[in-house]
Enzyme design. Sequence first.
Site, PDB file in Angstrom:
ATOM      1  N   THR A 120       0.789  -1.232   0.000  1.00 25.61           N
ATOM      2  CA  THR A 120       0.000   0.000   0.000  1.00 25.61           C
ATOM      3  C   THR A 120       0.826   1.290   0.000  1.00 25.61           C
ATOM      4  O   THR A 120       0.675   2.123  -0.892  1.00 25.61           O
ATOM      5  CB  THR A 120      -0.957  -0.011   1.209  1.00 25.61           C
ATOM      6  OG1 THR A 120      -1.887  -1.071   0.988  1.00 25.61           O
ATOM      7  CG2 THR A 120      -1.710   1.302   1.353  1.00 25.61           C
TER       8      THR A 120
HETATM    9  P1  AMP Z   1      -2.064  -2.898   3.674  1.00 31.69           P
HETATM   10  O1  AMP Z   1      -1.530  -3.355   4.991  1.00 31.69           O
HETATM   11  O2  AMP Z   1      -0.973  -2.786   2.655  1.00 31.69           O
HETATM   12  O3  AMP Z   1      -3.182  -3.730   3.210  1.00 31.69           O
HETATM   13  O4  AMP Z   1      -2.592  -1.416   3.908  1.00 31.69           O
HETATM   14  C1  AMP Z   1      -3.946  -1.047   3.869  1.00 31.69           C
HETATM   15  C2  AMP Z   1      -4.315  -0.295   5.102  1.00 31.69           C
HETATM   16  O5  AMP Z   1      -3.564   0.900   5.178  1.00 31.69           O
HETATM   17  C3  AMP Z   1      -5.764   0.170   5.122  1.00 31.69           C
HETATM   18  O6  AMP Z   1      -6.569  -0.725   5.831  1.00 31.69           O
HETATM   19  C4  AMP Z   1      -5.706   1.510   5.820  1.00 31.69           C
HETATM   20  O7  AMP Z   1      -6.349   1.466   7.066  1.00 31.69           O
HETATM   21  C5  AMP Z   1      -4.237   1.783   6.033  1.00 31.69           C
HETATM   22  N1  AMP Z   1      -3.910   3.154   5.670  1.00 31.69           N
HETATM   23  C6  AMP Z   1      -4.200   3.791   4.529  1.00 31.69           C
HETATM   24  N2  AMP Z   1      -3.766   5.053   4.537  1.00 31.69           N
HETATM   25  C7  AMP Z   1      -3.170   5.236   5.720  1.00 31.69           C
HETATM   26  C8  AMP Z   1      -2.518   6.344   6.337  1.00 31.69           C
HETATM   27  N3  AMP Z   1      -2.403   7.510   5.703  1.00 31.69           N
HETATM   28  N4  AMP Z   1      -1.995   6.148   7.568  1.00 31.69           N
HETATM   29  C9  AMP Z   1      -2.105   4.954   8.196  1.00 31.69           C
HETATM   30  N5  AMP Z   1      -2.716   3.886   7.669  1.00 31.69           N
HETATM   31  C10 AMP Z   1      -3.246   4.007   6.449  1.00 31.69           C
HETATM   32 ZN    ZN Z   2      -3.265  -1.273  -0.528  1.00 35.63          ZN
HETATM   33 ZN    ZN Z   3      -4.033  -4.430   1.740  1.00 37.74          ZN
END
Ligand code: AMP
Ligand code: ZN
Ligand code: ZN
Length: 415
Positions: A74
């Site tokens: 992400t």
């Molecule tokens: P992943 O662990 O790669 O699946 O990341 C997705 C998660 O990143 C989502 O569930 C969001 O809650 C989190 N996320 C997205 N943007 C932000 C941000 N700016 N700060 C902290 N967490 C985030």
């Molecule tokens: Zn993502």
């Molecule tokens: Zn994810």
Amino acid sequence: MTKLILSKVRILALLLCTAISVIAQDQFDTTVILISIDGMRADYLEKYSPPELTRMAAEGVRARWMTPAYPTKTFPNHYTIATGLYPGNHGLIENNMWDPQTGKTFSLSNRDAVQDPIWWGGEPIWVTAQKQGLIAGAFFFPGTETLIEGMRPKIWKAYDGKISNDERVDTALSWFDLPRSERPTMITLYFSDVDDAGHSFGPDSEETRAALLKVDSAIKRLNDGLKAKGVDQAASLIVTSDHGMAPYRVRDAIVLDNYFDPSDAKRIFWIGEFTQIFPKPGTEDNIYDAIRKRLPSTAKIYRRSKLPKRFHLANSKRLAPLIVVPQSGTVITNKERYTRAEREGSLDEVRGGHGYDNRDPLMRATFIAYGSKFKKGFTSKPFESVDVYNLMSKILGINAAPNDGRWSRIRKVLK
Ligand code: AMP
Ligand code: ZN
Ligand code: ZN
């Protein structure tokens, strides 16, 4: 005489009316709205037929898919879209990092780390825009909470996943009511529902379909609001995602600490799709050999310098000396986590993951563009997420900072 005055008044009135209508049409400057639907795999558009996104693609542009950057995580990918740089060149090489120079660690849930400028290299589009006199506004996007080159978007929000999609959209719409001198023309919006459902229930689930339809209705709300405010002609909407989603079960996981002694490592990031191992001094060869000899063919272990060149990562000092990379559908785990899943009876539950090879079709990201600057009913050849930064710069009429994108791959989306 009075006749002459009357006719002059009439002419003046006419001129005034024309001026007012010109101002009304010209009231809104070209505005880019960059929308991220986290984890929206490219084929979800056909698979789940979200009505508003389908309409936008039909009346605007879509790419067959957008190739994300590696690793397909992400933060690395959002910041690649924002900067046009590969993760190895912007510094956000994973959602979990250890920086050998400072000894600091980074994770998404660590607010201080997320807001610490040391992690964020390169120049995101909102900084490029503001350096050239424009204003940016963000209702979430990784990087927008951090002072980068000493700057955040003029309007920004600390991330809070509990804020409803409608509130995000309505707030962004309210920015168009600001006086022109305060109104942002580079806007970001972020929605996590599709990624969250994809992780918990897998990409093929009803829950993931429902999450996409929910985000789709938020985007319809945005389009309806833009139209009601008369901004639809000025707005260029770019809907992207950071990566796709692959189904897996913990039962098929590789239990990596069966193959080596984790106490030989200084630190391990137990990330299912991209496991980083930092060996203690003098143990790197032992760990590498032990894992390499026993690892099933569904995963590979790499020394940092031997990662495929096309990952554009090997130069990063933040990357662990050893990385274990499985094929999609397989995750890496450890004995403790496997046993816990066994105890909970969740070994056979279908989940979703991403982080895999960016060439894997299951990791493909979404690109849809909609607005008067874009072609109508055009399907573009695939391009890369590094290409989006140049496109946004072009639309905003600003000079792009040096980046890894290739203009020739994406320029055809514009009229
Ligand atoms: P992943 O662990 O790669 O699946 O990341 C997705 C998660 O990143 C989502 O569930 C969001 O809650 C989190 N996320 C997205 N943007 C932000 C941000 N700016 N700060 C902290 N967490 C985030
Ligand atoms: Zn993502
Ligand atoms: Zn994810």
